[in-house]
Design an enzyme around this catalytic site. Structure first.
Site, short mmCIF file in Angstrom:
data_model
loop_
_atom_site.label_atom_id
_atom_site.label_comp_id
_atom_site.label_asym_id
_atom_site.label_seq_id
_atom_site.Cartn_x
_atom_site.Cartn_y
_atom_site.Cartn_z
N ARG A 129 0.80 -1.23 0.00
CA ARG A 129 0.00 0.00 0.00
C ARG A 129 0.84 1.28 0.00
NH1 ARG A 129 -2.52 -3.58 -1.21
NH2 ARG A 129 -4.54 -4.28 -0.47
N SER A 173 -11.01 1.13 3.23
CA SER A 173 -10.25 0.76 4.42
C SER A 173 -9.49 1.97 4.95
CB SER A 173 -9.27 -0.37 4.10
OG SER A 173 -9.96 -1.55 3.74
N GLU A 188 -4.29 4.36 6.05
CA GLU A 188 -4.17 4.38 4.59
C GLU A 188 -4.67 5.71 4.04
OE1 GLU A 188 -5.82 1.33 2.16
OE2 GLU A 188 -5.13 -0.29 3.45
#
Length: 307
Positions: free
Chosen positions: A176, A227, A297
């Site tokens: 990520r 998320s 994130e």
């Protein structure tokens, strides 16, 4: 309000707007105004915007699909450039490659590949973002990531106007993240290498299955950013949050989702401050119980202050 500064004879003046609400450009549906805002439709328009910012000594913030973003209630100073109109798609049938502009949605690209009978992007149909943002954060799902299919990204350095063509290996990819995160460089387009020769109807069915699975396990009925936290392997962020008893916990109009604890929902006219404070609350609670500091994130833009 349309404003022209320093260059009224050029089309730049019609691109730059002042005091534009950014809430409608984010999937959380929160956030204050951009001091200046532009949504270029071509690369020439984009270059004009950067030149305008340089002439006026205005800082630039880049805004993609807004799906992994939390913008402060106080907004963003300087010029915010939205890439949502950079949606050109080119098909290279001989080499099974697709070149797509930064504003193309991952879902649209996944369906395009499936209709062509080219595999490699079925997993991405549920990613709620654009090509540009997905490349920057190495978006992934169902065990696959953007780096698996990215052949080359075209990157613009605003300070110099220099264009670079960078391969997947050049972008420092890991879970990520990439070397582009926290950088001022802008992904303008990308080329993906796919695998031809598949039955189109079968690929469409697989793509639809991925989308249905995602919607069955994740809450998309209310505004969210997807998320919120990276998974601190080997544990999952959602499991840690759920085991901390935080499902359904609310601050103002923001709520930790009941369906999936790694989602924060705009349940009832939440402010960006509500969401920010709930993120902070979740991090603190998980850390106190599990000695694990969750890493967001979601990208945060503008001034925030935790309560």
């Amino acid at each position: 309000m349309v404003t022209q500064l320093h260059s009224p004879a050029t089309k730049t003046g019609s691109l730059i707007q002042s005091n534009v609400s950014l809430a409608r450009f984010t999937s959380f549906r929160v956030g204050g105004p951009a001091e200046w805002y532009a949504a270029p439709k071509t690369l020439d328009d984009l270059y004009e915007c950067f030149e305008w910012a340089d002439r006026n000594s205005v800082p630039v913030t880049l805004l993609g699909a807004g799906s992994n973003l939390l913008i402060s209630d106080r907004g963003i100073s300087g010029l915010t450039i939205g890439t949502r109109y950079l949606r050109r798609i080119q098909i290279d049938r001989e080499n099974a490659r697709i070149k797509a502009g930064a504003g193309v949605s991952m879902a649209a690209l996944a369906w395009k590949a499936a209709y062509l009978g080219w595999s490699g992007l079925e997993w991405s149909v549920g990613i709620p973002g654009s090509i540009g943002g997905s490349i920057v954060m190495n978006a992934g799902a169902h065990g696959s990531e953007i780096r698996d299919v990215l052949l080359q990204a075209t990157v613009l350095a605003p300070q110099t106007g220099q264009i670079q063509h960078r391969s997947s290996a050049d972008l420092g990819y890991s879970y990520r993240t990439s070397s582009l995160q926290g950088d001022s460089q802008l992904v303008t387009e990308a080329t993906f290498q796919l695998q031809p020769g598949h039955d189109s109807r079968a690929l469409q069915a697989q793509t639809r299955e991925h989308l249905e699975r995602r919607h069955a396990t994740q809450p998309y009925h209310l505004p969210s950013c997807g998320s919120v936290f990276r998974n601190p392997e080997p544990r999952k962020a959602g499991w840690l949050i759920e085991q901390s008893g935080l499902k359904g916990h609310r601050i103002g109009g923001a709520e930790v989702a009941q369906m999936h604890a790694n989602f924060i929902l705009n349940r009832d006219n939440a402010t960006a401050t509500d969401i920010f404070n709930l993120i902070d609350c979740v991090r603190n609670e998980v850390y106190s119980r599990w000695d694990v500091l969750l890493e967001p994130e979601v990208r945060m833009l503008g001034p925030f202050c935790a309560v």
